[in-house]
Motif scaffolding. Structure first.
Motif, mmCIF file in Angstrom:
data_model
loop_
_atom_site.group_PDB
_atom_site.id
_atom_site.type_symbol
_atom_site.label_atom_id
_atom_site.label_comp_id
_atom_site.label_asym_id
_atom_site.label_seq_id
_atom_site.Cartn_x
_atom_site.Cartn_y
_atom_site.Cartn_z
ATOM 1 N N LEU A 131 0.817 -1.207 0.000
ATOM 2 C CA LEU A 131 0.000 0.000 0.000
ATOM 3 C C LEU A 131 0.855 1.263 0.000
ATOM 4 C CD1 LEU A 131 -2.934 1.102 0.289
ATOM 5 C CD2 LEU A 131 -2.547 1.106 2.740
ATOM 6 N N THR B 161 1.226 4.072 -2.894
ATOM 7 C CA THR B 161 0.841 5.458 -2.594
ATOM 8 C C THR B 161 1.955 6.413 -2.976
ATOM 9 O OG1 THR B 161 -0.446 4.641 -0.730
ATOM 10 C CG2 THR B 161 0.006 6.992 -0.782
ATOM 11 N N ASP C 59 -3.747 -0.581 -5.647
ATOM 12 C CA ASP C 59 -4.753 -0.611 -4.591
ATOM 13 C C ASP C 59 -5.555 0.696 -4.637
ATOM 14 O OD1 ASP C 59 -6.134 -0.624 -2.202
ATOM 15 O OD2 ASP C 59 -4.557 -1.753 -1.180
ATOM 16 N N ARG D 11 -7.137 2.083 -2.420
ATOM 17 C CA ARG D 11 -6.898 2.904 -1.234
ATOM 18 C C ARG D 11 -5.618 3.706 -1.383
ATOM 19 N NH1 ARG D 11 -7.259 -1.926 2.867
ATOM 20 N NH2 ARG D 11 -5.899 -2.717 1.239
ATOM 21 N N PHE E 58 -6.637 6.770 -3.182
ATOM 22 C CA PHE E 58 -7.218 7.742 -2.261
ATOM 23 C C PHE E 58 -6.127 8.477 -1.495
ATOM 24 C CE2 PHE E 58 -8.389 8.543 2.193
ATOM 25 C CZ PHE E 58 -9.333 9.529 2.006
ATOM 26 N N LEU E 59 -5.205 7.706 -0.917
ATOM 27 C CA LEU E 59 -4.176 8.336 -0.091
ATOM 28 C C LEU E 59 -3.322 9.291 -0.920
ATOM 29 C CD1 LEU E 59 -3.005 5.414 2.217
ATOM 30 C CD2 LEU E 59 -4.431 7.372 2.805
ATOM 31 N N PHE F 204 -10.890 6.397 3.394
ATOM 32 C CA PHE F 204 -10.014 5.269 3.100
ATOM 33 C C PHE F 204 -10.830 4.001 2.877
ATOM 34 C CE2 PHE F 204 -7.203 1.826 4.595
ATOM 35 C CZ PHE F 204 -6.063 2.099 3.869
ATOM 36 N N VAL F 205 -11.885 3.829 3.678
ATOM 37 C CA VAL F 205 -12.705 2.620 3.564
ATOM 38 C C VAL F 205 -13.678 2.714 2.380
ATOM 39 C CG1 VAL F 205 -14.436 1.226 4.733
ATOM 40 C CG2 VAL F 205 -12.490 2.100 6.004
ATOM 41 N N PHE G 31 -13.588 4.742 -0.396
ATOM 42 C CA PHE G 31 -13.095 5.105 -1.726
ATOM 43 C C PHE G 31 -13.061 3.945 -2.724
ATOM 44 C CE2 PHE G 31 -9.995 6.574 -4.875
ATOM 45 C CZ PHE G 31 -10.530 7.811 -5.166
ATOM 46 N N PRO G 32 -12.596 2.742 -2.319
ATOM 47 C CA PRO G 32 -12.590 1.640 -3.301
ATOM 48 C C PRO G 32 -13.966 1.374 -3.903
ATOM 49 C CG PRO G 32 -11.321 1.030 -1.365
ATOM 50 C CD PRO G 32 -11.983 2.329 -1.046
ATOM 51 N N VAL H 152 -12.412 -6.248 3.154
ATOM 52 C CA VAL H 152 -11.082 -5.677 3.343
ATOM 53 C C VAL H 152 -10.176 -6.678 4.041
ATOM 54 C CG1 VAL H 152 -9.791 -3.935 4.596
ATOM 55 C CG2 VAL H 152 -11.823 -3.288 3.341
ATOM 56 N N VAL I 169 -4.682 -0.746 9.108
ATOM 57 C CA VAL I 169 -5.549 -1.468 8.199
ATOM 58 C C VAL I 169 -6.324 -2.551 8.937
ATOM 59 C CG1 VAL I 169 -5.609 -2.935 6.157
ATOM 60 C CG2 VAL I 169 -4.108 -0.964 6.218
#
Lengths: 234, 218, 295
Positions: free
Chosen positions: A12, A16, A101, A103, A106-107, A225-226, A228-229, C76, C87
């Motif tokens: 991740l 990013t 990813d 996420r 997003f980041l 973060f949660v 956005f996907p 997730v 996470v």
């Protein structure tokens, strides 16, 4: 031809950083656009002083609010722009299928916009000092912290909403319509905190506003973060 | 690792709808491992949608897509690592140079020394001379070359090529044929959607003709 | 179900609101300070309560939609891609939410039994569209009730405070709430693809709803530094009864509106997702029933 061994999928953080580097590189290569956003924020500051007339007392009193409104308006432009770049040639699809990813996307976008807005805020602050006749009463470090926290707070929900509105009709209207009511708590606390820094903080209220701002950040960076996907995957 | 005997692509009763229109309707098909597929059909017959489904850019409305034995929805990230798509949209950042575009992808893929890999690929597609020019100034043919370099960066097990010959001059078409042949020689399964049936037939062993989102005899 | 919508709830709404307002206007004592003006409370307060209720329903429907319509959020933790503590913590929270949503969803299924022809994939199930329709209906009705509540509040405020509008935390927060849901409804109008519309508007509904308590605290804090505008509602026991009756009447009215608006929204979804017309050169019955249930 023999196929070389496939490299291990990146994590991740690596993804990013790679995406953030790309975004900053694009910003750098199109710095004319970046300059335009800075001038837009400056023009906003100037317009407030015209709207209020030459009453410097009033300008000085409200400086914190105008400062954050200028940053807010500029944030709509920078957020919209950061996703317009991705919709050209369907680049976002290219990144998704790489695969990156979601996420990390997003980041990288949220951090990129935070950096941009913080830099913008730092750049226009001296101009505000000159235009409105304000001075820092407590400490510049406080101001820097407020600026960073405020820009973080605009960027996380802003990234989610910019991703949504960049795919909808009437994207230019939609982003501010969704974003403005949402960031009111962040804007309120950033404005209050800035005003305290500029006019002195006799009752020691700065800490509680910074706490509110941090809480807002924690919630929206987490939720963004949660969520956005789900938004960018079909 | 995919099961050795798994078909390269298996479609089980796959449908995809856009609003009230079926782009792909109840398509069942299996592509044996080691064979390449030519997709033909008129504009709007569902070729692009099918390729996007296989690439996991879209998820099917109904049915199941299996790529190299893996489910394209449940095991999406693994499928994405195996598959590369050359689409109508080039996936290229207009403001970055050719080299930068490829370097970004190399970093995302975790390729060691990304810049070397990027310039090696630019040589391979014949864009070395323009490696430091921004994509915004590129012609359609150059964009296509850069897009194919992007695809080669992944060394995919399954390459999906949507109109790879479009917008190319005769030399470009020849080069593209060479690249596709090379891909196949390297063990990559190719799925090719094109109007140039002759070129396609010479490159692919299997053929699937689509009409209104379903398979028909060509 | 049909009789409930057509007769029981409308009649209950009329009777309860009539009774509550009659008692409030004619029987309950006037307010000691505000006089008869205060009697608008029996309209205003139930409106506000039910607006909040509608927004709460919207929030629950949005959360349930995102968690039920199979996707990444619920999984997730299923993909151990990153092992950072943040996470894992988020995954834990998400799984907890998914579990709650599952319970909510099964409860929902009991309340509104739907067709169960095709359970192969959640996406083909109509329950997603039901949740989406509930979300749309409740946001719209909440906006109407909230606006009516705000208007009655202004009418009340003029004689009591001397102004129609004040930057009182309650009023300010409500204004922000109304703007938030206006944005939500505008977004729904601007997205044609029903799947995307449902997903995106759920995300917007969740972000907006989470914001409301934060808005409430920040605005109260913001105001309290300037003036203390306390509006204590010390309610006489004789006022409680009519308030309670009219609140239940308003609840019945909310449910009537919600039921009808929900059916309308559901009809829209079905029209949007109806089986496309037979394709050219196609035998009309070549698509068996189960794939036509994709909706």
């Amino acid at each position: 031809m023999s196929t070389p061994p496939r490299p291990r999928p990146v994590g991740l953080i690596t993804a990013t950083v790679a995406l953030l580097r790309k975004d900053l590189l694009i910003e750098w290569r199109t710095r004319a656009r970046l300059n335009a956003i800075i001038f837009f924020a400056l023009a906003t500051l100037l317009m407030f002083s015209f709207a209020l007339g030459p009453d410097t007392k009033l300008l000085e009193k409200n400086a914190g609010g105008y400062y954050w409104l200028a940053i807010l308006f500029a944030s709509v432009l920078s957020l919209g722009e950061s996703f317009r770049v991705e919709s050209e040639n369907a680049c976002l699809d290219g990144v998704r299928l790489a695969p990156a990813d979601a996420r990390a996307i997003f980041l990288s976008k949220a951090v990129g916009n935070t950096l941009l807005l913080t830099a913008l805020g730092a750049l226009i602050f001296p101009v505000m000092v000159a235009l409105y006749g304000v001075h820092i009463a407590t400490s510049a470090a406080d101001l820097g912290l407020i600026l960073l926290l405020g820009c973080l707070a605009l960027s996380a929900p802003g990234t989610v909403y910019a991703a949504i509105s960049s795919n909808a009709r009437a994207r230019d209207v939609l982003l501010p319509l969704l974003l403005f009511p949402l960031v009111i708590p962040a804007l309120l606390s950033a404005t209050k905190a800035t005003t305290l820094v500029l006019q002195g903080d006799p009752m020691n209220q700065l800490g509680s506003w910074l706490g509110l701002l941090s809480g807002f950040n924690l919630i929206y960076w987490g939720v963004g973060f949660v969520l956005f996907p789900r938004i960018i995957e079909d | 690792m995919p099961a050795p005997s798994a078909p390269a692509l298996a479609l089980h009763d796959v449908s995809k709808r856009y609003g009230r229109r079926w782009a792909v309707a109840r398509l069942t098909y299996a592509l044996p491992a080691g064979r390449s597929l030519l997709l033909t059909g008129h504009n709007g017959s569902g070729k692009t949608t099918l390729l996007r489904l296989v690439a996991t850019a879209l998820s099917p409305t109904a049915g199941r897509v299996e790529v190299l034995g893996r489910d394209a929805v449940a095991d999406r990230d693994a499928v994405r690592r195996d598959v590369a798509l050359l689409s109508h949209a080039s996936f290229l950042y207009e403001d970055l140079t050719a080299l930068q575009n490829l370097t970004v992808l190399a970093r995302l893929l975790g390729i060691p020394s990304p810049e070397d890999a990027a310039s090696a690929l630019l040589t391979r597609v014949g864009l070395t001379r323009r490696s430091d020019s921004p994509v915004r100034g590129f012609s359609a043919g150059m964009r296509k070359r850069l897009a194919i370099a992007r695809l080669l960066m992944k060394t995919p097990a399954l390459a999906l090529l949507d109109e790879p010959f479009g917008e190319l001059d005769p030399q470009g078409i020849h080069d593209m044929e060479g690249i596709i042949a090379e891909l196949k020689a390297g063990g990559t399964t190719v799925i090719l959607a094109t109007h140039l049936i002759e070129q396609g037939m010479s490159l692919c062993e299997e053929r699937l003709h689509l009409q209104d989102g379903r398979a028909v005899a060509a | 179900m049909k009789r409930l919508m057509k007769w029981v709830l409308p009649v209950a709404a009329v009777v309860l609101l009539g009774a509550g307002w009659y008692v409030g206007l004619a029987v309950a004592p006037p307010d000691r300070e505000m006089g008869d003006v205060q009697r608008i409370m029996y309209v205003h307060v139930p409106l506000q309560w039910m607006a909040m209720m509608a927004m709460f329903i919207n929030f629950v429907a949005a959360v349930a939609y995102l968690l039920s319509s199979g996707g990444n959020v619920g999984t997730v933790s299923a993909k151990p891609r990153s092992s950072s503590p943040l996470v894992s913590l988020l995954a834990l929270v998400v799984n907890l939410m998914a579990w709650v949503a599952h319970i909510l969803k099964s409860g929902w299924g009991l309340l509104m039994p739907g067709s169960k022809e095709d359970e192969a994939r959640a996406k083909q199930d109509e329950s997603g569209w039901k949740l989406d329709s509930v979300a749309e209906a409740s946001a719209e009705i909440g906006l109407v009730l909230g606006t009516a509540g705000m208007i009655t509040g202004s009418i009340w405020g003029r004689p009591t405070w001397g102004v129609y509008w004040s930057w009182d935390p309650r009023l300010t927060s409500e204004a922000i709430m109304l703007v938030t849901y206006m944005g939500y409804l505008v977004l729904r109008r601007f997205v044609e693809d029903p799947d995307k519309r449902a997903t995106w508007s759920s995300a917007v509904a969740i972000l907006g709803a989470i914001n409301l308590p934060i808005v409430w605290f920040s605005v109260r804090w913001w105001r309290s530094l300037h003036q203390v505008q306390s509006s204590p509602r010390t309610v006489d026991p004789a006022m409680v009864l009519p308030l309670r009756i009219s609140a239940f009447g308003m609840l019945a009215l909310l449910l009537v509106f919600l039921g009808y608006r929900y059916r309308q929204a559901m009809a829209e979804r079905r029209a949007e997702m109806a089986l496309p017309d037979a394709l050219p050169g196609d035998v009309p019955s070549s698509l068996p029933q189960n794939s036509s249930k994709v909706a």
